[in-house]
Design an enzyme around this catalytic site. Structure first.
Site: not given
Ligand code: ATP
Ligand code: MG
Length: 566
Positions: A42, A269, A279
């Site tokens: 995102e 994660r 984030k």
């Molecule tokens: P949010 O959705 O809360 O804004 P997010 O960190 O999940 O935050 P995204 O942009 O949706 O942000 O993440 C993109 C991809 O990265 C998703 O598939 C998510 O599962 C993965 N991702 C995010 N944080 C982690 C992490 N700490 N470890 C591994 N994968 C992650």
């Protein structure tokens, strides 16, 4: 959360469990033997090392088994998203060695299809417009052990739902006044099935679609459908989406048939000690000026790690070491630090730098004389050869390398004691001069002319070896000494405000650091060096020949290697 044993994460064929599942699906001929993955960030923030773990998997597994990986921006919330983030995300993926080719997509490209499908679901009696507030909807949700209650709007006529949804999208209603919900089951044991919200009203213009839309799809409705529209076969994500998977499948089945259906697979994660991955929290640190931007070298962001001096291969090695499992874990930041140290040890050029200088005067060395000493540029890489370093009567040494009244095991310089100056002579301290405040201003010594390094008969041994820089040719620079961002190992589980446990000493700026001239002449932004005895340092992007700036990447002492030996 526990640290996972490294051995557990790959099987006999060296595959992690996600790779094994993909391999099995391909072998079974699913989706016509096609493999397509996607990385779906995102654009509401910069990528961090957790995202790197995700996209190394997405791009990596596609590469390994001859498939492709799409980059899809999940741009479904115009209130938080920005072009700045899109560009930064693309740059960071490229830096870690991956490319999406011509497969760059945006969830907003699918807004028309998603809207059409929503209309179809309304017509089939599978979705309805709810006029309750979000608080009322939440209050009716029930709990995992108690069923929820139906909304009073749940059974309104199809025609009314259609009319309201169209008018929601024309902007006739206020944000928050109504939503479109899927009509599934308010008593389902999976909370995500309790009439999930599909669309909400947002009136902020979207950076790509402008004010075409006033309704925007929710993640659970948009994600699986976007995967389907792109032909994604394996939608790999993190474990928090496990309970969402049945809903993912529920919506996808509205489109898919037996010839092709995307499949969601979840892994753990990345969580790291002494930092945060949320984030929202990282944005807060940036917006409140608690760090100097997204690329502050203390941040766990990819651009922060790059500026700090982390290399792509150190990040790849770290992710390989921690692996992919189905268990949440908290990984030690020491392992990440070990990975960069390991990498830079092989490649970084060794140089002499004095970070806290005090003047050493060799009283019996001729004034005005300069000798050129040959310094080894990298003992790990003989092809790096040597470089010249001038030796003179006046030298800078580290203040910490001298003690007037040393304890027993102090093998550096003190009155009447001998040390070797690295690559040069053995010297003996003969006295000091202090200023009125009692601080040492100058240290005096005499040298042994027969002890010059590399000369025949020069192999007399003394316990300590000090690094040094010649005073007349030294170049002054700024060094930013970084430490961990947080003072506690797990700031995310701290009871109070996470900002209260920031490490107050995470940045120390030293502006009187003395470089050997060879380094000052050649240092270019992004280059890595080992400052002898001090650690690994990287030239900052803001560095100029007039004002050289280095970031400390990591010290030399390897706490991880020590732990492993225990
Ligand atoms: P949010 O959705 O809360 O804004 P997010 O960190 O999940 O935050 P995204 O942009 O949706 O942000 O993440 C993109 C991809 O990265 C998703 O598939 C998510 O599962 C993965 N991702 C995010 N944080 C982690 C992490 N700490 N470890 C591994 N994968 C992650
Ligand atoms: Mg997310």
């Amino acid at each position: 959360m526990t640290q996972i044993n490294e051995e557990a994460v790959v099987n006999e064929s060296g595959l992690n469990f996600v790779e094994q599942e993909v391999k099995d699906d391909l072998a079974a001929g699913k989706n016509g033997g096609r493999l397509s993955t996607r990385f779906p960030p995102e654009p509401n923030g910069y990528l961090h090392i957790g995202h790197a773990k995700a996209f190394l998997m997405d791009f990596g597994v596609a590469e390994k088994f001859g498939g492709t990986c799409n980059l899809r921006f999940d741009d479904t919330n115009p209130q938080k998203e920005d072009m700045e983030y899109v560009n930064a995300i693309m740059r960071d993926i490229h830096w870690l060695g991956y490319d999406w080719g011509d497969r760059l997509y945006y969830a907003s490209d699918y807004f028309p299809q998603l809207f059409d499908l929503a209309v179809r679901l309304i017509k089939e009696g599978k979705a309805y417009v709810d006029e309750q507030s979000s608080e009322q909807i939440a209050a009716q949700k029930g709990t995992p052990t108690q069923p929820g209650q139906n909304s009073p709007y749940r059974d309104r006529p199809i025609e009314e739902n259609l009319d309201l949804f169209m008018r929601m999208n024309k902007g006739e209603f206020d944000e928050g006044s109504m939503v479109l919900r899927a009509k599934i089951d308010m008593a389902n044991s999976n909370m995500h099935f309790r009439d999930p919200i599909m669309y909400r009203i947002i009136k902020t213009p979207h950076w790509r679609t402008g004010d075409t839309w006033k309704v925007y799809p929710m993640y659970d409705y948009a994600h699986g459908q976007s995967d389907y529209f792109e032909g994604v076969t394996h939608s790999i994500c993190t474990l928090e989406f496990v309970p969402h998977r049945p809903l993912y499948e529920y919506f996808v089945k509205e489109l898919a048939d037996s010839s092709y259906c995307p499949r969601q697979i979840e892994f753990n994660r990345l969580n790291l000690t002494y930092t945060v991955m949320s984030k929202r929290k990282l944005l807060q640190l940036v917006q409140e000026g608690l760090v100097n931007g997204w690329d502050d070298p203390r941040m766990p962001t990819i651009c922060g790690l790059r500026r700090r001096g982390y290399t792509p291969s150190s990040i790849h090695n770290f992710i390989d070491r921690i692996g992919y499992t189905r268990y949440e874990a908290l990984n030690d930041i020491e392992l990440l630090e070990h990975s960069v140290r390991d990498d830079l040890n092989k490649t970084a050029t060794r140089v002499s730098v004095v970070q806290n200088p005090v003047k050493l005067i060799i009283t019996d060395y001729p004034e005005g004389k300069t000798e050129i000493m040959k310094m080894e540029s990298n003992p790990e890489d003989p092809s790096a050869g040597t470089h010249d370093m001038p030796f003179t009567r006046e030298l800078w040494i580290e203040r910490e390398d001298f003690m007037e009244n040393p304890p027993k095991k102090f093998f550096r310089l003190s009155p009447d004691k001998e040390v070797r100056l690295k690559g040069a002579y053995i010297i003996k301290c003969t006295g000091i001069k202090k200023n009125d405040a009692g601080e040492i201003e100058e240290i005096y010594a005499i040298y042994d002319p027969d002890s010059k390094s590399g000369m025949p008969g020069s192999d007399r041994k003394v316990k300590g070896t000090l690094h040094w820089v010649s005073v007349p040719t030294a170049v002054r620079a700024e060094v930013r000494d970084y430490d961990r961002l947080f003072a506690v190992p797990d700031p995310s589980s701290y009871d109070g405000d996470f900002r209260d446990v920031l490490n107050p000493e995470s940045l120390i700026v030293r502006d009187n650091v003395m470089l050997e001239p060879w380094l000052a002449e050649r240092a270019q932004p992004g280059e890595h060096y080992q400052f002898q005895r001090l650690g690994y340092y990287t030239v900052d992007p803001d560095s100029t020949p007039e004002h050289l700036v280095f970031n400390k990447t990591i010290g030399l002492r390897d706490t991880w290697a020590k732990e492993m030996k225990k």
